[in-house]
Design an enzyme around this catalytic site. Structure first.
Site, PDB file in Angstrom:
ATOM      1  N   GLY A   1      25.944 -17.839  79.873  1.00 13.12           N
ATOM      2  CA  GLY A   1      26.592 -17.361  81.097  1.00 13.12           C
ATOM      3  C   GLY A   1      27.798 -18.201  81.457  1.00 13.12           C
ATOM      4  O   GLY A   1      27.669 -19.221  82.159  1.00 13.12           O
TER       5      GLY A   1
ATOM      6  N   TRP B   1      30.344  -9.999  81.871  1.00  9.08           N
ATOM      7  CA  TRP B   1      30.436  -9.816  80.422  1.00  9.08           C
ATOM      8  C   TRP B   1      29.362 -10.605  79.678  1.00  9.08           C
ATOM      9  O   TRP B   1      29.622 -11.164  78.607  1.00  9.08           O
ATOM     10  CB  TRP B   1      31.829 -10.208  79.903  1.00  9.08           C
ATOM     11  CG  TRP B   1      32.944  -9.432  80.500  1.00  9.08           C
ATOM     12  CD1 TRP B   1      33.857  -9.865  81.416  1.00  9.08           C
ATOM     13  CD2 TRP B   1      33.269  -8.052  80.256  1.00  9.08           C
ATOM     14  NE1 TRP B   1      34.734  -8.867  81.751  1.00  9.08           N
ATOM     15  CE2 TRP B   1      34.395  -7.732  81.047  1.00  9.08           C
ATOM     16  CE3 TRP B   1      32.717  -7.067  79.433  1.00  9.08           C
ATOM     17  CZ2 TRP B   1      34.985  -6.477  81.054  1.00  9.08           C
ATOM     18  CZ3 TRP B   1      33.300  -5.813  79.437  1.00  9.08           C
ATOM     19  CH2 TRP B   1      34.412  -5.528  80.237  1.00  9.08           C
ATOM     20  N   ILE B   2      28.159 -10.636  80.227  1.00 11.32           N
ATOM     21  CA  ILE B   2      27.105 -11.461  79.633  1.00 11.32           C
ATOM     22  C   ILE B   2      26.323 -10.651  78.602  1.00 11.32           C
ATOM     23  O   ILE B   2      25.583  -9.717  78.934  1.00 11.32           O
ATOM     24  CB  ILE B   2      26.164 -12.023  80.714  1.00 11.32           C
ATOM     25  CG1 ILE B   2      26.982 -12.724  81.807  1.00 11.32           C
ATOM     26  CG2 ILE B   2      25.149 -12.973  80.081  1.00 11.32           C
ATOM     27  CD1 ILE B   2      27.890 -13.825  81.306  1.00 11.32           C
ATOM     28  N   THR B   3      26.489 -11.017  77.348  1.00 14.60           N
ATOM     29  CA  THR B   3      25.750 -10.392  76.254  1.00 14.60           C
ATOM     30  C   THR B   3      24.294 -10.847  76.304  1.00 14.60           C
ATOM     31  O   THR B   3      24.004 -12.010  76.573  1.00 14.60           O
ATOM     32  CB  THR B   3      26.377 -10.781  74.904  1.00 14.60           C
ATOM     33  OG1 THR B   3      27.741 -10.350  74.884  1.00 14.60           O
ATOM     34  CG2 THR B   3      25.639 -10.139  73.753  1.00 14.60           C
TER      35      THR B   3
ATOM     36  N   GLU C   1      36.000 -15.373  72.882  1.00 13.03           N
ATOM     37  CA  GLU C   1      36.015 -16.816  72.584  1.00 13.03           C
ATOM     38  C   GLU C   1      37.407 -17.418  72.805  1.00 13.03           C
ATOM     39  O   GLU C   1      37.853 -18.283  72.058  1.00 13.03           O
ATOM     40  CB  GLU C   1      35.556 -17.077  71.143  1.00 13.03           C
ATOM     41  CG  GLU C   1      34.161 -16.598  70.819  1.00 13.03           C
ATOM     42  CD  GLU C   1      33.085 -17.329  71.594  1.00 13.03           C
ATOM     43  OE1 GLU C   1      33.394 -18.375  72.195  1.00 13.03           O
ATOM     44  OE2 GLU C   1      31.937 -16.849  71.595  1.00 13.03           O
TER      45      GLU C   1
ATOM     46  N   GLY D   1      44.584   9.428  57.727  1.00 12.82           N
ATOM     47  CA  GLY D   1      45.366  10.466  58.384  1.00 12.82           C
ATOM     48  C   GLY D   1      44.679  10.935  59.655  1.00 12.82           C
ATOM     49  O   GLY D   1      44.114  10.147  60.408  1.00 12.82           O
TER      50      GLY D   1
END
Length: 386
Positions: free
Chosen positions: A123, A155-157, A364, A340
């Site tokens: 975090g 944005w906490i994975t 990162e 294409g």
């Protein structure tokens, strides 16, 4: 100079490739488009011991060398970069605890983190603080034998699965410079006031959740202070983020490799004017440039990983993250051009690769900020070119 993997690394890469080809590639596009969480893939990674790649062997982990660590993220990202994110944040947090945790903290968490029975993340980012971590506003006020934490993280994975979640806080908001007042707390997910408020919609990087977390008067036992020391949080986090830049560089190589694979395969089977398009010089030039850039990025990523093995490597990892992430985006765009009109279709893999590649230059630390990190390392003489 030896530019080859050793026998153990080659065998490890082969096992990973088999897993990705069998368990990830066949389902990635459908699951990504439908928003399905990759539960079975996560279990497969746990069965292979991949949740323990940065955990010391004494706690049941694999304790991989940095090059083997890079191979993990390259190969998984070749299948689905979002899934690599699940493992990436977990691995950085494990390394943080392994490097800086007290003996009690290590014994309490690392054995279960190594097996995947526990999972974790990290975090750091906030609504007003991303690359500039000294600008965080989350505070932790000491109250007897607890800290009272207030703030928001973004944005906490792995936010919905992390237990504990290492959280960067300010234990002394008045400290100057700010990093001297920053610490890391290991916050368990069932603590009152710890709330995952929402999943953040994203262009790419799907398969793992990216969430907002609200910390509202969260009372954290003082024993959860990482390393039992205040004011060292910034240094602790930055030491783990060196591996994080290797992680992103390697993920970028995986994306670029898959873009190359898809472009080459399409050029061999798509026909125009009675010939496969790979016979046309314009396509050949793209394929040759793409293959060259992918291989250069791979060597850069492994070079940076080996530099980490030898000691502090801010400059090397910064260079690798910059170069590899930009190659990934270029590779995805060129693969779309080879396809294409079909490259713009969600029925083909390359549009997903494009959406995933964009994040690599941001995660990162943005590439522009990392260029300043590399420059400072050069000025200090810590990184030597040539």
């Amino acid at each position: 100079m030896d530019f080859q993997l050793d026998d153990v690394q080659r065998e490890f890469r082969s096992l990973l490739r088999d897993f990705v080809d069998r368990e990830i590639i066949p389902v990635a596009r459908e699951w990504e488009q439908t928003g399905r969480y990759p539960t079975e893939i996560v279990k497969g990674m746990a069965d292979m011991g991949l949740f323990g790649i940065t955990v010391p062997e004494e706690f049941g982990g694999l304790d991989l060398d940095p090059v083997s660590f890079a191979i993990v993220f390259e190969e998984i990202s070749r299948g689905w970069m979002g899934v690599a994110g699940i493992l990436g944040s977990h691995s950085l947090a494990c390394r943080l605890i392994a490097m800086h945790g007290t003996a009690e903290q290590q014994q309490r968490y690392l054995p279960e983190l190594a097996t995947g029975r526990r999972r974790t993340g990290i975090g750091l980012t906030e609504p007003d603080a991303g690359t500039d971590l000294q600008g965080i506003r989350t505070t932790a006020r000491r109250d007897g034998d607890h800290y009272v934490v207030n703030g928001t993280k973004m944005w906490i994975t792995n936010a919905r699965y992390a237990n504990p979640l290492p959280v960067l806080v300010k234990t002394d908001p008045a400290a100057s410079p700010a990093h001297r007042g920053m610490s890391v707390l290991l916050i368990e997910s069932d603590t009152e006031g710890f709330t995952v408020t929402k999943d953040i919609p994203k262009l790419g990087y799907k398969g793992t959740e990216s969430c907002e977390i609200l910390l509202d008067n969260v009372r954290v036992p003082a024993g959860q202070l990482l390393g039992d020391v205040e004011g060292k949080g910034m240094q602790q986090v930055l030491s783990a983020l060196e591996w994080g830049r290797v992680n992103i560089a390697a993920r970028s190589v995986g994306i670029a490799q898959r873009a190359h694979d898809e472009a080459l395969a399409y050029a061999k089977q798509r026909k125009a004017f009675g010939r496969v398009i790979g016979d046309f010089q314009a396509i050949q030039l793209k394929l040759a440039s793409l293959a060259t850039q992918v291989q250069a990025a791979r060597l850069m990523a492994y070079w940076a990983a080996d530099a980490v093995r030898r000691g502090r490597a801010d400059g090397e990892t910064g260079m690798a993250k910059i170069f590899c992430s930009e190659v990934a985006l270029e590779a995805a765009i060129d693969a779309m051009k080879v396809h294409g009109g079909y490259g713009y279709s969600t029925e083909f893999e390359v549009e997903r690769l494009y959406r995933d590649a964009i994040l690599m230059s941001i995660g990162e630390g943005t590439n522009d900020v990392l260029r300043t990190v590399v420059a400072k390392s050069l000025m200090r003489g810590e990184t030597v070119v040539g």
